[in-house]
Design an enzyme around this catalytic site. Structure first.
Site, PDB file in Angstrom:
ATOM      1  N   TYR A 112     140.813 112.838  55.157  1.00 43.04           N
ATOM      2  CA  TYR A 112     140.260 111.927  54.077  1.00 43.04           C
ATOM      3  C   TYR A 112     141.185 110.557  54.319  1.00 43.04           C
ATOM      4  O   TYR A 112     142.453 110.684  54.655  1.00 43.04           O
ATOM      5  CB  TYR A 112     140.282 112.217  52.825  1.00 43.04           C
ATOM      6  CG  TYR A 112     139.920 111.374  51.952  1.00 43.04           C
ATOM      7  CD1 TYR A 112     138.466 111.275  51.448  1.00 43.04           C
ATOM      8  CD2 TYR A 112     140.709 110.371  51.281  1.00 43.04           C
ATOM      9  CE1 TYR A 112     138.028 110.333  50.989  1.00 43.04           C
ATOM     10  CE2 TYR A 112     140.227 109.602  50.408  1.00 43.04           C
ATOM     11  CZ  TYR A 112     138.921 109.321  50.153  1.00 43.04           C
ATOM     12  OH  TYR A 112     138.298 108.419  49.477  1.00 43.04           O
ATOM     13  N   TRP A 114     140.896 105.777  54.543  1.00 48.37           N
ATOM     14  CA  TRP A 114     140.047 104.723  54.469  1.00 48.37           C
ATOM     15  C   TRP A 114     140.253 104.068  56.385  1.00 48.37           C
ATOM     16  O   TRP A 114     139.502 103.233  56.559  1.00 48.37           O
ATOM     17  CB  TRP A 114     140.500 103.519  53.694  1.00 48.37           C
ATOM     18  CG  TRP A 114     139.716 103.448  52.489  1.00 48.37           C
ATOM     19  CD1 TRP A 114     139.362 104.485  51.676  1.00 48.37           C
ATOM     20  CD2 TRP A 114     138.592 102.436  52.529  1.00 48.37           C
ATOM     21  NE1 TRP A 114     138.591 104.302  50.697  1.00 48.37           N
ATOM     22  CE2 TRP A 114     137.726 102.886  51.135  1.00 48.37           C
ATOM     23  CE3 TRP A 114     138.416 101.395  52.886  1.00 48.37           C
ATOM     24  CZ2 TRP A 114     136.931 102.131  50.425  1.00 48.37           C
ATOM     25  CZ3 TRP A 114     137.710 100.340  51.978  1.00 48.37           C
ATOM     26  CH2 TRP A 114     136.750 101.212  51.041  1.00 48.37           C
TER      27      TRP A 114
HETATM   28  N1  LIG Z   1     147.270 107.882  41.523  1.00 42.67           N
HETATM   29  C1  LIG Z   1     146.201 107.411  42.196  1.00 42.67           C
HETATM   30  N2  LIG Z   1     146.211 107.728  43.442  1.00 42.67           N
HETATM   31  C2  LIG Z   1     144.844 107.584  44.258  1.00 42.67           C
HETATM   32  C3  LIG Z   1     144.034 106.573  43.522  1.00 42.67           C
HETATM   33  C4  LIG Z   1     144.377 106.046  42.253  1.00 42.67           C
HETATM   34  O1  LIG Z   1     143.452 105.402  41.659  1.00 42.67           O
HETATM   35  N3  LIG Z   1     145.315 106.588  41.672  1.00 42.67           N
HETATM   36  N4  LIG Z   1     142.934 106.105  44.352  1.00 42.67           N
HETATM   37  C5  LIG Z   1     142.394 106.986  45.205  1.00 42.67           C
HETATM   38  C6  LIG Z   1     141.419 106.246  46.228  1.00 42.67           C
HETATM   39  S1  LIG Z   1     140.162 105.700  45.318  1.00 42.67           S
HETATM   40  C7  LIG Z   1     141.418 106.347  47.491  1.00 42.67           C
HETATM   41  S2  LIG Z   1     140.116 105.940  48.531  1.00 42.67           S
HETATM   42  C8  LIG Z   1     142.689 107.123  48.188  1.00 42.67           C
HETATM   43  C9  LIG Z   1     142.916 106.330  49.514  1.00 42.67           C
HETATM   44  O2  LIG Z   1     143.853 106.894  50.338  1.00 42.67           O
HETATM   45  P1  LIG Z   1     143.649 106.539  51.873  1.00 42.67           P
HETATM   46  O3  LIG Z   1     142.426 105.991  52.396  1.00 42.67           O
HETATM   47  O4  LIG Z   1     144.384 108.051  52.468  1.00 42.67           O
HETATM   48  O5  LIG Z   1     144.718 105.426  51.770  1.00 42.67           O
HETATM   49  P2  LIG Z   1     145.208 104.350  53.241  1.00 42.67           P
HETATM   50  O6  LIG Z   1     146.439 104.042  52.794  1.00 42.67           O
HETATM   51  O7  LIG Z   1     143.883 103.487  53.299  1.00 42.67           O
HETATM   52  O8  LIG Z   1     145.050 105.390  54.337  1.00 42.67           O
HETATM   53  C10 LIG Z   1     144.612 105.138  55.550  1.00 42.67           C
HETATM   54  C11 LIG Z   1     145.563 105.363  56.773  1.00 42.67           C
HETATM   55  O9  LIG Z   1     144.985 105.229  57.927  1.00 42.67           O
HETATM   56  C12 LIG Z   1     145.797 104.454  59.030  1.00 42.67           C
HETATM   57  N5  LIG Z   1     144.911 103.888  60.043  1.00 42.67           N
HETATM   58  C13 LIG Z   1     144.219 102.760  59.807  1.00 42.67           C
HETATM   59  N6  LIG Z   1     143.529 102.465  61.089  1.00 42.67           N
HETATM   60  C14 LIG Z   1     143.794 103.622  61.615  1.00 42.67           C
HETATM   61  C15 LIG Z   1     143.142 103.966  62.859  1.00 42.67           C
HETATM   62  O10 LIG Z   1     142.443 103.272  63.541  1.00 42.67           O
HETATM   63  N7  LIG Z   1     143.538 105.351  63.531  1.00 42.67           N
HETATM   64  C16 LIG Z   1     144.320 106.272  62.620  1.00 42.67           C
HETATM   65  N8  LIG Z   1     144.543 107.246  63.400  1.00 42.67           N
HETATM   66  N9  LIG Z   1     144.829 105.706  61.664  1.00 42.67           N
HETATM   67  C17 LIG Z   1     144.647 104.551  61.060  1.00 42.67           C
HETATM   68  C18 LIG Z   1     146.532 103.685  58.106  1.00 42.67           C
HETATM   69  O11 LIG Z   1     147.907 103.289  58.666  1.00 42.67           O
HETATM   70  C19 LIG Z   1     146.825 104.298  56.832  1.00 42.67           C
HETATM   71  O12 LIG Z   1     148.029 105.192  56.636  1.00 42.67           O
HETATM   72  O13 LIG Z   1     143.670 107.030  47.522  1.00 42.67           O
HETATM   73  C20 LIG Z   1     143.579 107.820  46.293  1.00 42.67           C
HETATM   74  N10 LIG Z   1     144.550 107.867  45.508  1.00 42.67           N
HETATM   75  N1  LIG Z   2     142.957  95.239  46.420  1.00 42.90           N
HETATM   76  C1  LIG Z   2     142.471  96.506  46.681  1.00 42.90           C
HETATM   77  N2  LIG Z   2     141.199  96.572  46.228  1.00 42.90           N
HETATM   78  C2  LIG Z   2     140.846  97.755  46.359  1.00 42.90           C
HETATM   79  C3  LIG Z   2     141.522  99.127  46.753  1.00 42.90           C
HETATM   80  C4  LIG Z   2     142.771  98.783  47.028  1.00 42.90           C
HETATM   81  O1  LIG Z   2     143.472  99.692  47.316  1.00 42.90           O
HETATM   82  N3  LIG Z   2     143.139  97.573  46.924  1.00 42.90           N
HETATM   83  N4  LIG Z   2     140.821 100.434  46.929  1.00 42.90           N
HETATM   84  C5  LIG Z   2     139.326 100.324  46.890  1.00 42.90           C
HETATM   85  C6  LIG Z   2     138.828 101.764  46.574  1.00 42.90           C
HETATM   86  S1  LIG Z   2     139.056 102.838  47.935  1.00 42.90           S
HETATM   87  C7  LIG Z   2     138.249 102.095  45.280  1.00 42.90           C
HETATM   88  S2  LIG Z   2     137.672 103.399  45.241  1.00 42.90           S
HETATM   89  C8  LIG Z   2     138.187 101.046  44.392  1.00 42.90           C
HETATM   90  C9  LIG Z   2     138.450 101.630  42.994  1.00 42.90           C
HETATM   91  O2  LIG Z   2     137.715 101.165  41.822  1.00 42.90           O
HETATM   92  P1  LIG Z   2     138.579 101.310  40.531  1.00 42.90           P
HETATM   93  O3  LIG Z   2     138.925 102.696  40.637  1.00 42.90           O
HETATM   94  O4  LIG Z   2     137.438 100.955  39.487  1.00 42.90           O
HETATM   95  O5  LIG Z   2     139.741 100.519  40.660  1.00 42.90           O
HETATM   96  P2  LIG Z   2     141.433 100.693  39.747  1.00 42.90           P
HETATM   97  O6  LIG Z   2     141.961  99.377  40.118  1.00 42.90           O
HETATM   98  O7  LIG Z   2     141.962 101.635  40.015  1.00 42.90           O
HETATM   99  O8  LIG Z   2     140.753 100.676  38.198  1.00 42.90           O
HETATM  100  C10 LIG Z   2     140.134  99.557  37.660  1.00 42.90           C
HETATM  101  C11 LIG Z   2     140.629  99.393  36.202  1.00 42.90           C
HETATM  102  O9  LIG Z   2     140.296 100.260  35.377  1.00 42.90           O
HETATM  103  C12 LIG Z   2     141.220 100.377  34.390  1.00 42.90           C
HETATM  104  N5  LIG Z   2     141.277 101.701  33.827  1.00 42.90           N
HETATM  105  C13 LIG Z   2     142.087 102.518  34.245  1.00 42.90           C
HETATM  106  N6  LIG Z   2     141.750 103.766  33.370  1.00 42.90           N
HETATM  107  C14 LIG Z   2     140.828 103.137  32.593  1.00 42.90           C
HETATM  108  C15 LIG Z   2     140.022 103.972  31.320  1.00 42.90           C
HETATM  109  O10 LIG Z   2     140.357 105.144  31.137  1.00 42.90           O
HETATM  110  N7  LIG Z   2     139.232 103.048  30.646  1.00 42.90           N
HETATM  111  C16 LIG Z   2     138.813 101.953  30.863  1.00 42.90           C
HETATM  112  N8  LIG Z   2     137.971 101.284  30.090  1.00 42.90           N
HETATM  113  N9  LIG Z   2     139.613 101.278  31.958  1.00 42.90           N
HETATM  114  C17 LIG Z   2     140.522 102.094  32.743  1.00 42.90           C
HETATM  115  C18 LIG Z   2     142.497  99.765  34.846  1.00 42.90           C
HETATM  116  O11 LIG Z   2     142.936  98.914  34.175  1.00 42.90           O
HETATM  117  C19 LIG Z   2     142.337  99.458  36.254  1.00 42.90           C
HETATM  118  O12 LIG Z   2     142.659  98.092  36.687  1.00 42.90           O
HETATM  119  O13 LIG Z   2     138.873  99.807  44.687  1.00 42.90           O
HETATM  120  C20 LIG Z   2     138.688  99.177  45.973  1.00 42.90           C
HETATM  121  N10 LIG Z   2     139.356  97.888  45.867  1.00 42.90           N
HETATM  122 MO   LIG Z   3     138.522 104.970  46.808  1.00 39.70          MO
END
Ligand SMILES: Nc1nc2c(c(=O)[nH]1)N[C@H]1C(S)=C(S)[C@@H](COP(=O)(O)OP(=O)(O)OC[C@H]3O[C@@H](n4cnc5c(=O)[nH]c(N)nc54)[C@H](O)[C@@H]3O)O[C@H]1N2
Ligand SMILES: Nc1nc2c(c(=O)[nH]1)N[C@H]1C(S)=C(S)[C@@H](COP(=O)(O)OP(=O)(O)OC[C@H]3O[C@@H](n4cnc5c(=O)[nH]c(N)nc54)[C@H](O)[C@@H]3O)O[C@H]1N2
Ligand SMILES: [Mo]
Length: 769
Positions: A112, A114
């Protein structure tokens, strides 16, 4: 290529851009047509040649000396540099061993993450295709960390995730039609700056400004004031995180008891109202879900809840729910309940009204679809049926054979010997990192392809350095942005780094499966091959259809877009008999017989308020919001200029309200320690009224940096909140990630500040041969 070049077209999850060298320095310029370019692009220049890059293949010393097997030294051991030939030979041998002794069902290839934006060098597609074509398959993961709960529950009550999140109300409709936007979790611009595959225009700020100028009101229901931009002019209702369902129920209660709900809409388009109403009014459980009941739960005064409910009927109201709400215990409930609330207001299916899940969470949502699509790399056939819900990885590795529930099925965790990761960072995305370390200690072999020395790479046995996007050519495209980008190579590969495709091709060759994996194509041949369906699609529509060479020379191609037609919800509203929803009843399921039939106490047959297990206590009195970082995408290029420049004292910034900071003696700029029963980390405090009292916010993405890697549970000195979060599923229904929220105590850090070592390459041992 370090000499000066012109600017060459490229694309990333941060947007379309061009890049090249000027005076020996990498320069990155956003696409000229982007009205609101993304500052995250400025992480590239520092990142390109950073010391955190992996220079050559490395094998963990313990693995090299003692062979595969469980080993608690993962993440603490030294690495031995080896040649590519030696690394590939060892890895091919190990893949052959595991596949021969245990079958492909002992390989976890979920991988898993991005990764990066191009269609071809997409690491997950590459690793999946390799495991399928060369080894017969792998254990996969389903759903995402983004939408783990909603991807499972949305189809039960409304429709597929794609249709509801991505092909629903658009930003154009918000700008033109919405009169009131009730935004649960907000729609922070930092989030929509990111779009999978990259977009050429960031339109959200402009759309909110236009809506507001027309008189649309925005109501922000969230713990942080900046969950909506200034341009929205929102009224902020700070809600206790994790309690939105109680608030929504109370709004529904007012609507029903004051006769303000749209009975005609409910009768015509919904099923299950009576069951839900019996619960709402307390006939089913003796507890009417009144504003007075909800107020102490959600932290908003009862009168304010009543007043809010009365403002809703009779206007074009859009209810949006952020992804974040479902990344928590019982995360299914607010997603379902928000739709019930929208159904009660009768606006579902109207332009700019109704219900939109996750609008604004990502930049590729809320836009028109392209009429001609771009191809993806075919992944081949997976011969293994076993899977896990993605966030159950540590459970799987720690309990092989153990039973778990998922969406009405009782399944068993497979027995995994080898884990293969390319393009993701579990030490970023997973919860309870101390537990994850124990889980990774249990496998026989962990293989990682990485750009930089992430904690995941440090825990691996075989580490293969890969190129980053600027070091190869690719095609950039998103289904909802018209610009297809010919991503030119901007820089030479770093040190000995190779493309994932080249690595897998060489491995497939050693396994005697080169033809199956490569189909005889070079990387450039694949780009030409993947471009062809787009060219044909244009030709079939009688549109100009440039050849691949013309596309490549032009640098981009603008694709036609479909009408903004409102998707399945508009069709359903227009004629529910002719266009039933793809739910069991064909209607919006306010109560679901299917879900009720599963008999899960943690996910009943209608939306309900289920008190969370984890609540603030004396030891951990504050709620932690661990949300997406504004300064980078997850952990990617954490060391990039923009990300590093926003840290304070080298650490990630934690925001805290003055009401919580003052009694703890915490001043702005102090280093603090966050702790709970699972772990601890350091961060730098920013004291701010933009975070509600009782809540602290520490975004994800600072690279995990244990003070003493050799010690179990050692605190992270850099500010990774996932040492604190809980590793439990949302419910038996979806088993989604619950990492958004936890509880902590925060105190001033006294004593000598430990150095940040997250970006220093690990220790090297002398080559064993
Ligand atoms: N506590 C908490 N944890 C969360 C979340 C949260 O809200 N709270 N949000 C979650 C969500 S929504 C998501 S999507 C995940 C994201 O979690 P990840 O998608 O695992 O996070 P990234 O840092 O985007 O990891 C991508 C990795 O791929 C590597 N990479 C980039 N390009 C390439 C390539 O071409 N080849 C290879 N082999 N590697 C490459 C980058 O260096 C990086 O280390 O985290 C989740 N974790
Ligand atoms: N800059 C930047 N943008 C991103 C990403 C990133 O890593 N960096 N990750 C991308 C990815 S993979 C995803 S999935 C999306 C994630 O999209 P989201 O999961 O929606 O993003 P977050 O910033 O984790 O949360 C949005 C806001 O929800 C509020 N929140 C948290 N818990 C609660 C709750 O229980 N109730 C309410 N009402 N509000 C709450 C927090 O204040 C938080 O700032 O973002 C994407 N966009
Ligand atoms: Mo995500």
């Amino acid at each position: 290529m370090a000499q000066d070049t012109g600017l060459l077209p490229h694309s990333a999850h941060w947007g379309a851009f061009s890049a090249g060298f000027r005076d020996g320095r990498l320069v990155v310029e956003p696409h000229p047509g982007d009205p609101d370019p993304n500052p995250l692009l400025q992480n590239f220049p520092e990142a390109l040649r950073h010391r955190a890059r992996i220079a050559r293949p490395m094998i963990r010393r313990g693995w090299l000396e003692r062979g595969p097997g469980p080993d608690p030294r993962r993440g603490r051991d030294e690495f031995v540099p080896v040649s590519w030939d030696r690394a590939l030979e060892l890895l091919a041998g190990e893949l052959r061993r595991v596949q021969g002794e245990h079958g492909p069902g002992a390989i976890f290839g979920g991988s898993y993450g991005w990764s990066s934006a191009g269609r071809f060098h997409h690491a997950q597609s590459q690793v999946h295709r390799f495991l399928n074509t060369a080894l017969g398959g792998y254990v996969r993961s389903v759903n995402s960390y983004s939408a783990g709960a909603s991807a499972v529950i949305l189809p039960h009550f409304l429709g597929p995730f794609e249709a509801v999140a991505r092909r629903n109300v658009t930003w154009d409709q918000v700008a033109a039609h919405s009169e009131l936007v009730l935004a649960f979790g907000g729609m922070a611009l930092k989030n929509s700056m990111v779009a999978s595959g990259g977009v050429s225009r960031h339109i959200e700020r402009g759309a909110m400004a236009a809506a507001r100028a027309r008189g649309c009101e925005f109501l922000l229901i969230a713990p942080l004031r900046d969950d909506l931009p200034e341009e929205a002019g929102a009224e902020w209702l700070p809600v206790v995180p994790g309690t939105d369902t109680a608030l929504m129920l109370a709004l529904a209660h007012v609507l029903v008891t004051e006769g303000l709900h749209d009975r005609a809409f409910i009768d015509r388009y919904c099923t299950g109202w009576d069951t839900f109403e019996a619960y709402l009014l307390g006939r089913a459980d003796g507890q009417p879900k009144t504003p007075d009941w909800a107020a102490p739960i959600c932290g908003l005064p009862a009168d304010q809840i009543r007043e809010l409910a009365r403002r809703l009927p009779g206007r074009r109201v859009l209810v949006t729910v952020a992804h974040s709400l479902q990344r928590a215990e019982h995360g299914e409930q607010p997603i379902w309940m928000a739709c019930v609330l929208a159904a009660m207001l009768g606006q579902i299916g109207l332009p700019g009204g109704g219900y939109n899940y996750a609008l604004g969470a990502l930049g590729h949502y809320g836009r028109r679809q392209n009429a001609v699509s771009a191809a993806a790399l075919p992944q081949g056939r997976n011969g293994v049926g076993a899977f896990i819900p993605v966030a159950r990885i540590a459970d799987m590795l720690l309990n092989p054979g153990g039973a778990f529930d998922y969406n009405g099925q009782r399944l068993a965790y497979p027995d995994i010997r080898l884990v293969y990761w390319a393009g993701g960072n579990p030490f970023h995305h997973h919860q309870d990192l101390n537990r994850l370390r124990r889980a990774f200690a249990a496998v026989e072999t962990l293989v990682v392809h990485e750009i930089g020395w992430t904690a995941t790479a440090r825990h691996a046995d075989i580490v293969l350095p890969c190129t980053m996007t600027l070091e190869r050519e690719d095609i950039g495209a998103t289904a909802t942005d018209p610009l297809m980008v010919a991503m030119h190579q901007v820089a030479e590969p770093f040190a000995e780094a190779r493309d994932d495709y080249a690595i897998f091709s060489a491995l497939a060759e050693r396994l005697g499966r080169a033809a199956e994996f490569t189909e005889g194509r070079s990387a450039r041949d694949w780009l030409r091959h993947l471009y062809e369906p787009t060219r044909r699609g244009l030709e079939e529509r009688g549109l100009p259809a440039p050849s691949f060479e013309e596309f490549w020379a032009a640098g981009s191609l603008t694709l036609p877009q479909a009408e903004d037609d409102g998707g399945i919800l508009r069709d359903f509203r227009t004629d529910p008999e002719a266009h039933p929803l793809p739910t069991p009843s064909g209607r919006i399921e306010i109560a679901s017989a299917t879900i009720a039939g599963f008999g899960y106490p943690d996910c009943p047959g209608h939306p309900a308020w289920l008190p969370p297990e984890e609540v603030p206590t004396g030891d951990a009195p504050l709620r932690l919001v661990a949300n997406q970082p504004a300064t980078r995408l997850h952990s990617q290029f954490d060391y990039g200029g923009h990300s590093a420049g926003m840290k304070r004292r080298g650490r990630e910034v934690m925001r805290i309200n003055p009401a919580d900071a003052t009694p703890r003696g915490i001043a702005d700029g102090d280093v603090v320690r966050l702790r709970n029963a699972r772990g601890a980390c350091l961060a730098t405090a920013a004291v701010s009224g933009d975070v509600m009292p009782g809540v602290v916010q520490l975004p994800t993405g600072a690279w995990y940096d244990p003070e003493d890697p050799a010690e179990d549970g050692s605190p992270c000195v850099h500010g990774n909140p996932n040492v604190l979060t809980r590793d439990v599923g949302t419910s038996r229904l979806a088993q989604g990630c619950t990492g958004q929220l936890t509880v902590v105590e925060v105190e001033r850090f006294e004593g000598n500040l430990p150095p940040i070592r997250a970006y220093d390459p690990p220790g090297e041992a002398l080559a064993a041969e």
